[in-house]
Design an enzyme around this catalytic site. Structure first.
Site, PDB file in Angstrom:
ATOM      1  N   ASP A  49       0.825  -1.204   0.000  1.00 36.96           N
ATOM      2  CA  ASP A  49       0.000   0.000   0.000  1.00 36.96           C
ATOM      3  C   ASP A  49       0.860   1.255   0.000  1.00 36.96           C
ATOM      4  O   ASP A  49       0.357   2.367  -0.141  1.00 36.96           O
ATOM      5  CB  ASP A  49      -1.003   0.001   1.156  1.00 36.96           C
ATOM      6  CG  ASP A  49      -0.354  -0.094   2.527  1.00 36.96           C
ATOM      7  OD1 ASP A  49       0.892  -0.148   2.610  1.00 36.96           O
ATOM      8  OD2 ASP A  49      -1.102  -0.135   3.528  1.00 36.96           O
ATOM      9  N   SER A  50       2.184   1.061   0.101  1.00 33.91           N
ATOM     10  CA  SER A  50       3.118   2.172  -0.109  1.00 33.91           C
ATOM     11  C   SER A  50       2.968   2.775  -1.496  1.00 33.91           C
ATOM     12  O   SER A  50       3.462   3.879  -1.757  1.00 33.91           O
ATOM     13  CB  SER A  50       4.559   1.690   0.102  1.00 33.91           C
ATOM     14  OG  SER A  50       4.804   0.512  -0.653  1.00 33.91           O
ATOM     15  N   ASP A  88      -1.109  -6.108  -0.423  1.00 40.30           N
ATOM     16  CA  ASP A  88      -1.537  -5.492   0.834  1.00 40.30           C
ATOM     17  C   ASP A  88      -3.046  -5.248   0.839  1.00 40.30           C
ATOM     18  O   ASP A  88      -3.608  -4.771  -0.167  1.00 40.30           O
ATOM     19  CB  ASP A  88      -0.847  -4.139   1.032  1.00 40.30           C
ATOM     20  CG  ASP A  88       0.411  -4.237   1.868  1.00 40.30           C
ATOM     21  OD1 ASP A  88       0.641  -5.282   2.498  1.00 40.30           O
ATOM     22  OD2 ASP A  88       1.176  -3.257   1.893  1.00 40.30           O
ATOM     23  N   LYS A 118      -1.523  -9.515   2.455  1.00 40.49           N
ATOM     24  CA  LYS A 118      -0.839  -9.108   3.683  1.00 40.49           C
ATOM     25  C   LYS A 118      -1.716  -8.125   4.431  1.00 40.49           C
ATOM     26  O   LYS A 118      -2.343  -7.255   3.818  1.00 40.49           O
ATOM     27  CB  LYS A 118       0.518  -8.458   3.385  1.00 40.49           C
ATOM     28  CG  LYS A 118       1.271  -8.027   4.660  1.00 40.49           C
ATOM     29  CD  LYS A 118       2.698  -7.598   4.368  1.00 40.49           C
ATOM     30  CE  LYS A 118       2.772  -6.224   3.747  1.00 40.49           C
ATOM     31  NZ  LYS A 118       2.337  -5.154   4.706  1.00 40.49           N
ATOM     32  N   GLU A 120      -1.896  -5.825   8.380  1.00 42.54           N
ATOM     33  CA  GLU A 120      -1.136  -5.351   9.532  1.00 42.54           C
ATOM     34  C   GLU A 120      -1.847  -5.689  10.837  1.00 42.54           C
ATOM     35  O   GLU A 120      -3.075  -5.711  10.908  1.00 42.54           O
ATOM     36  CB  GLU A 120      -0.944  -3.836   9.429  1.00 42.54           C
ATOM     37  CG  GLU A 120      -0.134  -3.395   8.218  1.00 42.54           C
ATOM     38  CD  GLU A 120       0.063  -1.892   8.156  1.00 42.54           C
ATOM     39  OE1 GLU A 120       0.668  -1.420   7.181  1.00 42.54           O
ATOM     40  OE2 GLU A 120      -0.383  -1.172   9.095  1.00 42.54           O
ATOM     41  N   GLU A 186       8.770  -4.808  10.969  1.00 48.66           N
ATOM     42  CA  GLU A 186       9.209  -3.487  10.510  1.00 48.66           C
ATOM     43  C   GLU A 186       9.689  -2.628  11.668  1.00 48.66           C
ATOM     44  O   GLU A 186       9.006  -2.469  12.680  1.00 48.66           O
ATOM     45  CB  GLU A 186       8.083  -2.756   9.766  1.00 48.66           C
ATOM     46  CG  GLU A 186       8.527  -1.398   9.247  1.00 48.66           C
ATOM     47  CD  GLU A 186       7.577  -0.772   8.244  1.00 48.66           C
ATOM     48  OE1 GLU A 186       7.836   0.377   7.822  1.00 48.66           O
ATOM     49  OE2 GLU A 186       6.581  -1.424   7.873  1.00 48.66           O
TER      50      GLU A 186
END
Length: 279
Positions: A49-50, A88, A118, A120, A186
């Site tokens: 999502d970056s 993501d 993925k 979080e 991270e």
């Protein structure tokens, strides 16, 4: 042959089997041309999502939508032959309930063809991860600094210091128990990431977490040096493409303004030359 030595694309089970073996190589990819290059060298391509910050100029990942992730996921899948593509899940697409997470994960996989997602979060997302994995959705977990929670965390800081180490370890154990096939660590102190890696039976993928993880991931634009003013401590720049691009574009602009480009060899004649002669 694929990055793991097989004649088929890498799958979650292959990554799980790599625990403690040759380090797993991961880079982000958002476009087909970059995916085709990354695919030749990496085990996993992460459609992160970056992309919202890297390609769309957003101030954080919070504005990224499902439609954006699916669009870029499709583009990367077109360039994937060997590497496993992981996409993501964007902010707001999975936090409400396990059912919401499953609907959106299933949509991402169905509309892109990617074999894994993925998301979080540690202990508080364990129920959701278990719900997904029991229904056939392979999940890569992400703990430590979780960028979608940056406002709650108070910035992009190292996570796992000052009494936080036990919580990060508990997060790692929780996502493993829930069925994640790997976990991104991270901005976790190197000693803690090493202890987590040693304790877990699933691979750890580090970003700013030191060399003791089972693999490493970076944002491809960062490691290529496409951002001339962005130098995170944990990023090694393996190229300076931003500077090279700036110089190339400056040269192009100069040649256009001084009418040196296009030159005769870049133009087409008004009349076709006779056969056997050069136009």
């Amino acid at each position: 042959m694929s990055a793991t030595g097989s004649l088929r694309p890498v799958l979650p089970a292959d990554i799980l089997a790599r625990k403690g073996d040759t380090p797993i190589v991961v880079l982000t990819a958002y476009t087909t041309p970059i995916a085709r290059i990354v695919d030749r060298h990496c085990d996993i391509m992460l459609v992160g999502d970056s992309v919202g910050m890297v390609l769309h100029g957003l101030p954080s990942t919070l504005g990224v939508t499902m439609e954006m992730m699916i669009l870029h996921g499709r583009a990367v899948m077109r360039g994937a032959q060997k590497s496993m593509v992981v996409i993501d899940m964007p902010f707001g697409s999975y936090e409400e309930s396990p059912e919401q997470a499953f609907r959106n994960a299933a949509r991402i996989m169905a509309e892109t063809g990617a074999p894994a997602v993925k998301l979080e979060g540690g202990q508080h997302m364990a129920e959701t991860i278990a719900f997904l994995t029991k229904r056939g959705v392979p999940v890569m977990a992400h703990i430590g600094l979780t960028p979608q929670s940056v406002n709650t965390l108070g910035g992009y800081k190292v996570v796992g210091r000052d009494g936080e180490a036990e919580k990060v370890m508990d997060d790692a154990l929780a996502v493993q128990e829930a069925g994640a096939f790997s976990v991104v660590l991270e901005k976790v102190p190197e000693g803690l990431s090493g202890r987590i890696t040693q304790r877990l039976s699933i691979p750890t993928i580090g970003i700013g977490a030191g060399a003791r993880c089972d693999g490493q991931v970076l944002v491809v634009d960062d490691m290529l040096g496409l951002f001339t003013d962005f130098r995170p401590k944990f990023v090694k720049r393996f190229g300076e493409l931003g500077q090279a691009a700036d110089e190339a574009i400056a040269a192009y602009a100069d040649e256009v303004r001084h009418r040196r480009f296009p030159a005769p060899e870049h133009a087409f004649a008004d009349v076709l030359a006779p056969k056997g002669t050069k136009s």
